[in-house]
Design an enzyme around this catalytic site. Structure first.
Site, PDB file in Angstrom:
ATOM      1  CG  HIS A 153       0.913 104.348  51.437  1.00 53.09           C
ATOM      2  ND1 HIS A 153       1.799 104.809  52.849  1.00 53.09           N
ATOM      3  CD2 HIS A 153       0.439 103.605  51.783  1.00 53.09           C
ATOM      4  CE1 HIS A 153       1.197 103.966  53.465  1.00 53.09           C
ATOM      5  NE2 HIS A 153       0.632 103.211  53.149  1.00 53.09           N
ATOM      6  CG  ASP A 205      -4.339 108.357  60.438  1.00 51.83           C
ATOM      7  OD1 ASP A 205      -4.824 107.351  60.773  1.00 51.83           O
ATOM      8  OD2 ASP A 205      -2.828 108.427  60.397  1.00 51.83           O
ATOM      9  NE  ARG A 248      -8.658 102.071  62.133  1.00 53.40           N
ATOM     10  CZ  ARG A 248      -8.113 102.332  60.683  1.00 53.40           C
ATOM     11  NH1 ARG A 248      -7.028 103.882  60.458  1.00 53.40           N
ATOM     12  NH2 ARG A 248      -7.294 101.561  60.357  1.00 53.40           N
ATOM     13  CB  SER A 302      -5.835 106.368  57.909  1.00 55.25           C
ATOM     14  OG  SER A 302      -4.792 105.587  58.913  1.00 55.25           O
ATOM     15  CE  LYS A 350      -0.937 108.140  57.492  1.00 50.70           C
ATOM     16  NZ  LYS A 350      -1.017 106.819  58.905  1.00 50.70           N
TER      17      LYS A 350
HETATM   18  N1  URA Z   1      -1.576 102.332  57.190  1.00 52.52           N
HETATM   19  C1  URA Z   1      -1.837 103.145  58.006  1.00 52.52           C
HETATM   20  O1  URA Z   1      -1.295 104.553  57.669  1.00 52.52           O
HETATM   21  N2  URA Z   1      -3.291 103.249  58.586  1.00 52.52           N
HETATM   22  C2  URA Z   1      -4.014 102.025  58.387  1.00 52.52           C
HETATM   23  O2  URA Z   1      -4.888 102.098  59.133  1.00 52.52           O
HETATM   24  C3  URA Z   1      -3.425 100.948  58.092  1.00 52.52           C
HETATM   25  C4  URA Z   1      -2.404 101.207  57.771  1.00 52.52           C
END
Ligand code: URA
Length: 447
Positions: A87, A166, A173, A188, A192
């Protein structure tokens, strides 16, 4: 009012006073919010209190746990071997997923990759994949499992079943000025990633003008938080801090980046892209137990490019997702953009600075990104740089070419791009692309 075990106001007050919350309190908030039992205004107050007073590592892990369990965790036990994903926290010209996923899969490590769309100035893997005509990222979970079984690789978008909390929290947010909080970002991202069915994870945490984290200290803290959450969930996690003070490679924009990725998979990619790609791929191959060390993994990554296995894997996966492989094999067959405009330097000298954030925003305005969630992206739009930091330019020499179908965006883009580079007689401090590695033993300077 539904029957509630805890009082949301008391939890918000506790966080407002800077006291740590219990796992149960955090779980209650997330579960109730996802079930529509807590309104946006209370969740917003909680988010702002967390933003201002922070969350400790136990609270960040509890938040991740609650968001992860708001949906399903994909069961990939039918696939043998350790499943490893990567990621990136996002940057300008960051096309590394498109290159390293086929490399790693061709080395025998299954890569279940669920990606996101562009966010503000930074591009997203899904938008890049969709610039390939026919490429479908919206697949069912059954198809997700089928594709990874067949190819050791799947490239998909987030489904409704993956961390739905999320999705809701992220939107909230976004409109309550609480995005840039390290524990909220970490929760967050990790909720995922942990839902994908992975066994290990490699993280590319970017810092600098083109990144979410503008300074390296914030990036270090984010990397440490991400690694600590990964390890608490029993997943080996290694993060690298990488420099986003200039775009990665020369291409910015969806199809332009796919085209540059094809060059990379054919062994003719830019050095800065390949240096980070091989490191991340090598680390994934090592974590996937196909190499005894990261260095051996890096060698395997080089071999996969040289012997053509990675490029073949890319062709196969594009075809499996419904993409047109003729443009992958012959990128020049891609339809032509309406306007290509050369941008020349206003002075002469060596490029010492690039306003990478501005370059991301210029590319967005040319059509490559979205101003609002509903906007379509133009796959052809973007910027091709011809020079990077350290490169010499003469006055009136072309240093970049703009690609757009929006004639009205050209004048502003040319003006802004000229202003986005700084020149001097010489470059005093060359950029270091990779500065640190963070793992369960701490933070290490990268040599
Ligand atoms: N990427 C994400 O998946 N979440 C965030 O809060 C910021 C970047």
């Amino acid at each position: 009012m539904p029957n509630m075990k805890y009082n949301p106001v008391s939890i918000i007050r506790k966080k407002r006073e800077g006291d740590p919350l219990t796992k149960e309190e955090i779980q209650f908030l997330i579960q109730s919010y996802t079930a529509d039992q807590i309104p946006d205004y209370q969740m917003s107050a909680f988010l702002m209190a967390s933003f201002l007073n922070g969350l400790n590592s136990d609270e960040a892990a509890a938040l991740t746990y609650s968001m992860l369990h708001s949906g399903i965790i994909v069961d990939l036990s039918h696939i043998s071997g350790k499943k490893v994903d990567k990621h990136s926290t996002g940057g300008v010209g960051d096309k590394l997923s498109l290159i390293l996923a086929p490399i790693v899969a061709s080395c025998g490590v299954p890569v279940p990759m669920i990606s996101g769309r562009g966010l503000g100035h930074s591009g997203g893997t899904l938008d890049k994949l969709e610039s390939i005509p026919g490429f479908n990222v919206d697949i069912t979970l059954d198809r997700y499992k089928e594709i990874i079984k067949k190819h050791n690789l799947v490239l998909a978008g987030q489904t409704e079943e993956i961390a739905p909390a999320d999705k809701r929290l992220y939107s909230l947010r976004d409109v309550t000025a609480t995005v840039e909080s390290i524990p909220l970002i970490a929760g967050s991202i990790m909720s995922k990633k942990l839902a994908e069915g992975i066994d290990a994870l490699v993280l590319d945490v970017k810092f600098g003008s083109g990144a979410f984290m503008k300074n390296i200290d914030d990036a270090k803290e984010l990397a440490e938080t991400l690694v600590s959450i990964g390890e608490q969930f029993g997943k080996e996690t290694i993060a690298y801090l990488t420099n986003m003070n200039q775009p990665l490679g020369y291409a910015i924009g969806n199809w332009l980046e796919v085209k540059e990725s094809i060059d990379c998979l054919k062994g003719i990619g830019p050095d800065d892209v390949m240096e980070i790609t091989h490191l991340l791929a090598g680390t994934m191959i090592y974590l996937g137990n196909k190499a005894d060390s990261i260095d051996e993994g890096i060698e395997m990554s080089h071999d996969a490019i040289e012997n053509g296995a990675a490029f073949q894997k890319w062709v196969d996966i594009v075809e499996e997702h419904g993409g047109d492989v003729s443009v992958i094999k012959n990128p020049d067959q891609y339809p032509n953009v309406k306007f290509k405009v050369d941008v020349s330097s206003i002075g002469s000298g060596v490029i010492t600075k690039m306003d990478t954030y501005a370059m991301g925003m210029i590319s967005l305005e040319l059509g490559a990104g979205r101003r609002s969630k509903e906007d379509d992206v133009d796959p052809q739009a973007g910027i091709m740089l011809h020079k990077k930091i350290g490169g010499k330019v003469e006055r009136d020499e072309t240093f970049a070419t703009l690609y757009t179908n929006k004639e009205e965006s050209i004048d502003e883009a040319v003006k802004n791009l000229k202003a986005a580079i700084e020149l001097a007689d010489e470059l005093q401090n060359p950029l270091k692309s990779i500065t640190h590695r963070v793992d369960k033993d701490g933070i290490h300077e990268y040599q």
